[in-house]
Design a protein around this motif. Structure first.
Motif, PDB file in Angstrom:
ATOM      1  N   GLN A 139      19.273   0.038  -5.916  1.00  0.00           N
ATOM      2  CA  GLN A 139      19.078  -1.422  -5.543  1.00  0.00           C
ATOM      3  C   GLN A 139      19.065  -1.543  -3.989  1.00  0.00           C
ATOM      4  O   GLN A 139      18.086  -2.373  -3.464  1.00  0.00           O
ATOM      5  CB  GLN A 139      20.393  -2.091  -5.856  1.00  0.00           C
ATOM      6  N   GLY A 140      19.529  -0.544  -3.293  1.00  0.00           N
ATOM      7  CA  GLY A 140      19.297  -0.630  -1.898  1.00  0.00           C
ATOM      8  C   GLY A 140      18.009  -0.106  -1.523  1.00  0.00           C
ATOM      9  O   GLY A 140      17.159  -0.699  -0.616  1.00  0.00           O
ATOM     10  N   LEU A 141      17.680   1.145  -1.953  1.00  0.00           N
ATOM     11  CA  LEU A 141      16.131   1.601  -1.940  1.00  0.00           C
ATOM     12  C   LEU A 141      15.166   0.910  -2.132  1.00  0.00           C
ATOM     13  O   LEU A 141      14.019   0.946  -1.700  1.00  0.00           O
ATOM     14  CB  LEU A 141      16.173   3.205  -2.427  1.00  0.00           C
ATOM     15  N   ALA A 142      15.366   0.076  -3.165  1.00  0.00           N
ATOM     16  CA  ALA A 142      14.235  -0.681  -3.910  1.00  0.00           C
ATOM     17  C   ALA A 142      13.723  -2.011  -2.965  1.00  0.00           C
ATOM     18  O   ALA A 142      12.863  -2.849  -3.456  1.00  0.00           O
ATOM     19  CB  ALA A 142      14.561  -1.057  -5.327  1.00  0.00           C
ATOM     20  N   LYS A 143      14.615  -2.087  -2.066  1.00  0.00           N
ATOM     21  CA  LYS A 143      14.267  -3.384  -1.364  1.00  0.00           C
ATOM     22  C   LYS A 143      12.871  -3.413  -0.554  1.00  0.00           C
ATOM     23  O   LYS A 143      12.299  -4.368  -0.122  1.00  0.00           O
ATOM     24  CB  LYS A 143      15.345  -3.534  -0.300  1.00  0.00           C
ATOM     25  N   SER A 144      12.629  -2.106  -0.399  1.00  0.00           N
ATOM     26  CA  SER A 144      11.230  -1.898   0.174  1.00  0.00           C
ATOM     27  C   SER A 144      10.049  -1.758  -0.841  1.00  0.00           C
ATOM     28  O   SER A 144      10.576  -1.219  -1.763  1.00  0.00           O
ATOM     29  CB  SER A 144      11.119  -0.844   1.271  1.00  0.00           C
ATOM     30  N   PRO A 145       8.964  -2.044  -0.537  1.00  0.00           N
ATOM     31  CA  PRO A 145       7.770  -1.785  -1.703  1.00  0.00           C
ATOM     32  C   PRO A 145       7.730  -0.214  -1.817  1.00  0.00           C
ATOM     33  O   PRO A 145       7.144   0.449  -2.607  1.00  0.00           O
ATOM     34  CB  PRO A 145       6.483  -2.179  -1.017  1.00  0.00           C
ATOM     35  N   SER A 192      13.121  10.841 -11.731  1.00  0.00           N
ATOM     36  CA  SER A 192      13.456  10.482 -13.204  1.00  0.00           C
ATOM     37  C   SER A 192      14.290   9.229 -13.252  1.00  0.00           C
ATOM     38  O   SER A 192      14.084   8.238 -13.943  1.00  0.00           O
ATOM     39  CB  SER A 192      13.396  11.525 -13.992  1.00  0.00           C
ATOM     40  N   LEU A 193      15.379   9.488 -12.487  1.00  0.00           N
ATOM     41  CA  LEU A 193      16.492   8.415 -12.538  1.00  0.00           C
ATOM     42  C   LEU A 193      16.012   7.241 -12.029  1.00  0.00           C
ATOM     43  O   LEU A 193      16.359   5.934 -12.498  1.00  0.00           O
ATOM     44  CB  LEU A 193      17.571   8.854 -11.821  1.00  0.00           C
ATOM     45  N   ALA A 194      15.300   7.312 -10.848  1.00  0.00           N
ATOM     46  CA  ALA A 194      14.715   6.090 -10.360  1.00  0.00           C
ATOM     47  C   ALA A 194      13.658   5.263 -11.128  1.00  0.00           C
ATOM     48  O   ALA A 194      13.484   4.111 -11.274  1.00  0.00           O
ATOM     49  CB  ALA A 194      14.121   6.282  -9.024  1.00  0.00           C
ATOM     50  N   GLN A 195      12.841   6.272 -11.873  1.00  0.00           N
ATOM     51  CA  GLN A 195      11.800   5.471 -12.633  1.00  0.00           C
ATOM     52  C   GLN A 195      12.486   5.046 -13.881  1.00  0.00           C
ATOM     53  O   GLN A 195      11.998   3.746 -14.218  1.00  0.00           O
ATOM     54  CB  GLN A 195      11.019   6.736 -13.242  1.00  0.00           C
ATOM     55  N   ALA A 196      13.669   5.245 -14.300  1.00  0.00           N
ATOM     56  CA  ALA A 196      14.434   4.675 -15.145  1.00  0.00           C
ATOM     57  C   ALA A 196      14.896   3.544 -14.888  1.00  0.00           C
ATOM     58  O   ALA A 196      14.799   2.396 -15.488  1.00  0.00           O
ATOM     59  CB  ALA A 196      15.524   5.678 -15.970  1.00  0.00           C
ATOM     60  N   TYR A 197      15.388   3.437 -13.623  1.00  0.00           N
ATOM     61  CA  TYR A 197      16.112   2.248 -12.880  1.00  0.00           C
ATOM     62  C   TYR A 197      14.737   1.148 -12.747  1.00  0.00           C
ATOM     63  O   TYR A 197      15.249  -0.095 -13.147  1.00  0.00           O
ATOM     64  CB  TYR A 197      16.728   2.496 -11.490  1.00  0.00           C
ATOM     65  N   ARG A 204       8.133  -2.709  -9.982  1.00  0.00           N
ATOM     66  CA  ARG A 204       7.392  -1.922  -9.503  1.00  0.00           C
ATOM     67  C   ARG A 204       7.427  -1.261  -7.979  1.00  0.00           C
ATOM     68  O   ARG A 204       7.427  -2.083  -7.187  1.00  0.00           O
ATOM     69  CB  ARG A 204       5.875  -2.356  -9.876  1.00  0.00           C
ATOM     70  N   ARG A 205       7.545  -0.018  -7.755  1.00  0.00           N
ATOM     71  CA  ARG A 205       7.853   0.362  -6.218  1.00  0.00           C
ATOM     72  C   ARG A 205       6.915   1.871  -6.134  1.00  0.00           C
ATOM     73  O   ARG A 205       7.009   2.603  -7.284  1.00  0.00           O
ATOM     74  CB  ARG A 205       9.230   0.778  -5.952  1.00  0.00           C
ATOM     75  N   LEU A 206       6.438   2.188  -5.193  1.00  0.00           N
ATOM     76  CA  LEU A 206       6.084   3.362  -4.942  1.00  0.00           C
ATOM     77  C   LEU A 206       7.150   4.574  -4.585  1.00  0.00           C
ATOM     78  O   LEU A 206       7.672   4.213  -3.635  1.00  0.00           O
ATOM     79  CB  LEU A 206       4.887   3.180  -3.909  1.00  0.00           C
ATOM     80  N   LEU A 207       7.231   5.376  -5.187  1.00  0.00           N
ATOM     81  CA  LEU A 207       8.100   6.627  -5.162  1.00  0.00           C
ATOM     82  C   LEU A 207       7.693   7.425  -4.277  1.00  0.00           C
ATOM     83  O   LEU A 207       6.626   8.100  -4.610  1.00  0.00           O
ATOM     84  CB  LEU A 207       8.715   7.134  -6.338  1.00  0.00           C
ATOM     85  N   THR A 208       8.359   7.876  -3.073  1.00  0.00           N
ATOM     86  CA  THR A 208       8.049   8.881  -2.349  1.00  0.00           C
ATOM     87  C   THR A 208       9.230   9.807  -2.068  1.00  0.00           C
ATOM     88  O   THR A 208      10.396   9.649  -1.762  1.00  0.00           O
ATOM     89  CB  THR A 208       7.453   8.526  -1.002  1.00  0.00           C
TER      90      THR A 208
END
Length: 248
Positions: A139-145, A192-197, A204-208
């Motif tokens: 939740q905290g990490l997903a605040k950014s695009p 994989s855990l972030a993608q599930a979340y 929709r977020r860009l994962l890096t």
């Protein structure tokens, strides 16, 4: 009848331990900072703590905070347990506290030693991280695009209800010392855990992947917090997400 005191009895884990013990017909006292009649700050101790421990057979110590004070709280709790002649002290800890040099883990390891050296009958259960902790992190990490993830780190989340059931079982038995660790059913990459979340929450977020530094990061990257040989948990991260956020 056996009387059991649960510290942190209104928290994520302690509440479920309390419910499980009461469902099994046990007499349970709940200790937390704001719940009467045993509203006690363990870091302060005092007569309220002695009253909570008086006549208790077993204490399940779930109260904990990464903001500091756990060692002082444990010292006060052990002293009160000695005065009340409590027969069994059960403590919930974390897999890897002796392998990953992370500040909160070091504190939990110190509390383990305080309990082991207390002279009381004791049991320590270490588990991997609960599902809800990962959700808080994401939740905290997903605040950014762009969602940054620690490169090379895996996790093995476990269902908190399963941990509560195991703690309740241990609390109603004799002291066993360090019992077997509990790990979640799967060792997963953070990606994989972030993608599930993200899928569960419709985001929709860009994962890096971001490489970090320091001894604690190396400990996590090397899997010091994992228990692949003790993957006894049943509930998966996706099942937790569906229960919490619904099906998408």
């Amino acid at each position: 009848m056996t009387t059991i005191l649960v510290t942190g009895g209104t928290g994520t884990l302690g509440r479920l331990v309390t419910e499980r013990l009461r469902a099994d017909g046990r007499e349970v006292r709940v200790l937390s900072r704001h719940t009467q009649p045993y509203a006690v700050d363990l870091r302060e101790g005092g007569s309220g703590l002695d009253a909570a421990a008086e006549g208790v057979d077993t204490i399940v110590h779930c109260a904990s905070t990464p903001r500091g004070g756990d060692e002082r709280a444990a010292t006060n709790l052990v002293a009160a347990a000695r005065r009340a002649q409590v027969g069994h002290l059960v403590y919930i800890s974390i897999v890897g506290v002796d392998r990953v040099p992370f500040g909160y883990y070091r504190t939990k390891h110190t509390v383990e030693r305080l309990i082991e050296e207390s002279g009381l009958g004791w049991t320590v259960l270490r588990t991997t991280q609960f599902h809800d902790l990962l959700v808080q992190l994401f939740q905290g990490l997903a605040k950014s695009p762009v969602m940054p993830l620690p490169a090379g780190v895996r996790d093995q989340p476990i269902e908190v209800r399963e941990v509560a059931a195991r703690l309740a079982e241990l609390a109603t038995g004799a002291p066993v010392g360090r019992t077997d660790d509990m790990g979640g059913p799967e060792v997963r990459t953070f990606k994989s855990l972030a993608q599930a979340y993200l899928a569960a929450t419709g985001r929709r977020r860009l994962l890096t992947n971001v490489p970090l530094w320091g001894a604690a990061y190396r400990g996590f990257r090397d899997g010091g917090h994992l228990a692949p040989d003790q993957a006894v948990g049943k509930g998966t991260f996706e099942e937790y997400l569906e229960r919490r956020f619904g099906r998408r």
